[in-house]
Write a protein that holds these residues in place. Structure first.
Motif, short mmCIF file in Angstrom:
data_model
loop_
_atom_site.label_atom_id
_atom_site.label_comp_id
_atom_site.label_asym_id
_atom_site.label_seq_id
_atom_site.Cartn_x
_atom_site.Cartn_y
_atom_site.Cartn_z
N PRO A 113 0.94 -1.18 -0.10
CA PRO A 113 -0.13 -0.01 -0.09
C PRO A 113 0.71 1.23 -0.05
N GLU A 114 2.02 1.23 0.60
CA GLU A 114 2.87 2.39 0.69
C GLU A 114 3.59 2.91 -0.77
N SER A 115 3.34 1.97 -1.48
CA SER A 115 3.88 2.30 -3.15
C SER A 115 2.86 3.12 -3.63
N VAL A 116 1.60 2.84 -3.46
CA VAL A 116 0.34 3.43 -3.76
C VAL A 116 0.42 4.95 -3.24
N ASP A 117 0.74 5.09 -1.81
CA ASP A 117 0.90 6.33 -1.29
C ASP A 117 2.06 7.29 -1.86
N ARG A 118 3.09 6.56 -2.29
CA ARG A 118 4.16 6.98 -2.91
C ARG A 118 3.82 7.77 -4.21
N LEU A 119 2.82 7.07 -5.14
CA LEU A 119 2.56 7.55 -6.16
C LEU A 119 1.67 8.61 -5.89
N VAL A 120 0.78 8.68 -5.07
CA VAL A 120 -0.22 9.69 -4.69
C VAL A 120 0.71 10.94 -4.32
N GLY A 121 1.64 10.84 -3.37
CA GLY A 121 2.22 11.97 -3.00
C GLY A 121 3.43 12.74 -3.88
N ALA A 122 3.68 11.71 -5.15
CA ALA A 122 4.52 12.47 -6.09
C ALA A 122 3.45 13.33 -7.01
N TYR A 123 2.20 12.74 -7.22
CA TYR A 123 1.29 13.41 -8.03
C TYR A 123 0.90 14.65 -7.27
N ARG A 124 0.73 14.66 -5.94
CA ARG A 124 0.17 16.12 -5.26
C ARG A 124 1.45 17.05 -5.12
N ASP A 125 2.44 16.34 -5.34
CA ASP A 125 3.85 17.29 -5.33
C ASP A 125 4.14 17.77 -6.75
N GLY A 126 3.35 17.42 -7.68
CA GLY A 126 3.52 17.93 -9.08
C GLY A 126 4.43 17.24 -9.84
N ARG A 127 4.86 16.10 -9.48
CA ARG A 127 5.89 15.27 -10.25
C ARG A 127 5.58 14.93 -11.68
N SER A 129 1.54 14.04 -14.53
CA SER A 129 0.11 13.77 -14.56
C SER A 129 -0.04 12.38 -14.74
N ALA A 130 1.01 11.60 -15.16
CA ALA A 130 0.99 9.90 -15.26
C ALA A 130 2.20 9.42 -14.71
N LEU A 131 2.01 8.79 -13.73
CA LEU A 131 3.13 8.26 -12.88
C LEU A 131 3.01 6.74 -12.64
N ALA A 132 4.11 6.18 -12.79
CA ALA A 132 4.05 4.58 -12.72
C ALA A 132 5.10 4.21 -11.58
N ALA A 133 4.61 3.04 -10.64
CA ALA A 133 5.40 2.73 -9.65
C ALA A 133 6.47 2.12 -10.32
N GLY A 134 7.65 2.36 -9.73
CA GLY A 134 8.91 1.53 -10.18
C GLY A 134 9.68 1.07 -9.26
N CYS A 135 10.65 0.16 -9.41
CA CYS A 135 11.85 -0.50 -8.70
C CYS A 135 12.82 -0.63 -9.16
N GLU A 136 13.91 -0.08 -8.56
CA GLU A 136 15.30 -0.15 -9.23
C GLU A 136 15.10 0.44 -10.88
N GLY A 137 14.51 1.66 -10.80
CA GLY A 137 14.63 2.25 -12.13
C GLY A 137 13.77 1.73 -13.20
N ARG A 138 12.98 0.54 -12.81
CA ARG A 138 12.28 -0.19 -13.75
C ARG A 138 10.63 0.17 -13.65
N ARG A 139 9.97 0.42 -14.73
CA ARG A 139 8.48 0.60 -14.60
C ARG A 139 7.72 -0.53 -14.28
N GLY A 140 6.83 -0.33 -13.27
CA GLY A 140 5.86 -1.50 -12.93
C GLY A 140 4.40 -1.00 -12.74
N ASN A 141 3.73 -1.52 -11.92
CA ASN A 141 2.40 -0.98 -11.46
C ASN A 141 2.06 -1.11 -10.13
N PRO A 142 1.20 -0.22 -9.53
CA PRO A 142 -0.02 0.67 -10.35
C PRO A 142 0.67 1.80 -10.97
N VAL A 143 -0.46 2.32 -11.75
CA VAL A 143 -0.19 3.59 -12.58
C VAL A 143 -1.11 4.65 -12.03
#
Length: 196
Positions: A113-127, A129-143
């Motif tokens: 769940p914290e990975s979703v929270d990181r996405l939402v935090g990045a969105y609210r910080d203006g990073r 409008s389309a953000l994908a969760a990643g690990c070690e520089g590789r794109r994954g999900n959720p989006v």
């Protein structure tokens, strides 16, 4: 996007399980819990707004596996036409409830769940409008997609999700989560065995 933007969650849980064999992989268990329920809890345990699961009405046991969770069930009778139909149903549901939506997959039971929270935090910080969760520089999900992408998501066709919409966004970004679960899905019984 603002610091108080509402972000909804949509779990895509209407796909077929062709590579898994005869049973529905979403109902296979990991640590005694159906995969789809574990994936749903990723969203319901995250700090987001309303959550829905898009399911195939021909597989009512998937909906049954979600019983007791604070999650709306959205039926998609057009699942044979591909994942895009579920994305469209999810967007239609989210459009009336939120400024942005996080799409998660029902066959990804190890996303924190914290990975979703990181996405939402990045969105609210203006990073972006389309953000994908990643690990070690590789794109994954959720989006996560801001509402400006809802029309494009609703127009997606075939057996695809929002990948093209993400790739066409001029401010798309991968948010590092440190969570290997964002890259782990279950397609085959062997995949599931590897998680046990």
């Amino acid at each position: 996007m603002t610091a108080d933007s509402t972000v909804a969650g949509v779990l895509l849980a209407a796909g077929d399980s062709d590579r898994f064999g005869e049973r529905n992989k979403l109902l296979a268990t990991l640590d005694g819990e159906p995969l789809v329920r574990r994936a749903a809890r990723t969203l319901t345990d995250a700090e987001i707004g309303p959550v829905a699961a898009v399911i195939d009405p021909e597989s009512p046991t998937v909906g049954d596996a979600l019983a007791g969770l604070d999650i709306a069930v959205v039926e998609n009778p057009d699942t044979t036409a591909g994942q895009a139909t579920s994305v469209r149903r999810g967007v239609a549901w989210a459009r009336e409830r939120a400024d942005a939506v996080v799409f998660a997959l029902g066959d990804m039971p190890r996303v924190a769940p914290e990975s979703v929270d990181r996405l939402v935090g990045a969105y609210r910080d203006g990073r972006g409008s389309a953000l994908a969760a990643g690990c070690e520089g590789r794109r994954g999900n959720p989006v996560l997609f801001d509402g400006r992408h809802f029309d494009a998501l609703a127009a997606v066709e075939g057996d695809t999700g929002g990948r093209a919409v993400f790739e066409n966004a001029d401010d798309a970004a991968v948010v590092e989560t440190g969570d290997p679960g964002v890259r782990v899905d279950v397609d085959t019984p062997g995949d599931l065995d590897g998680l046990r």
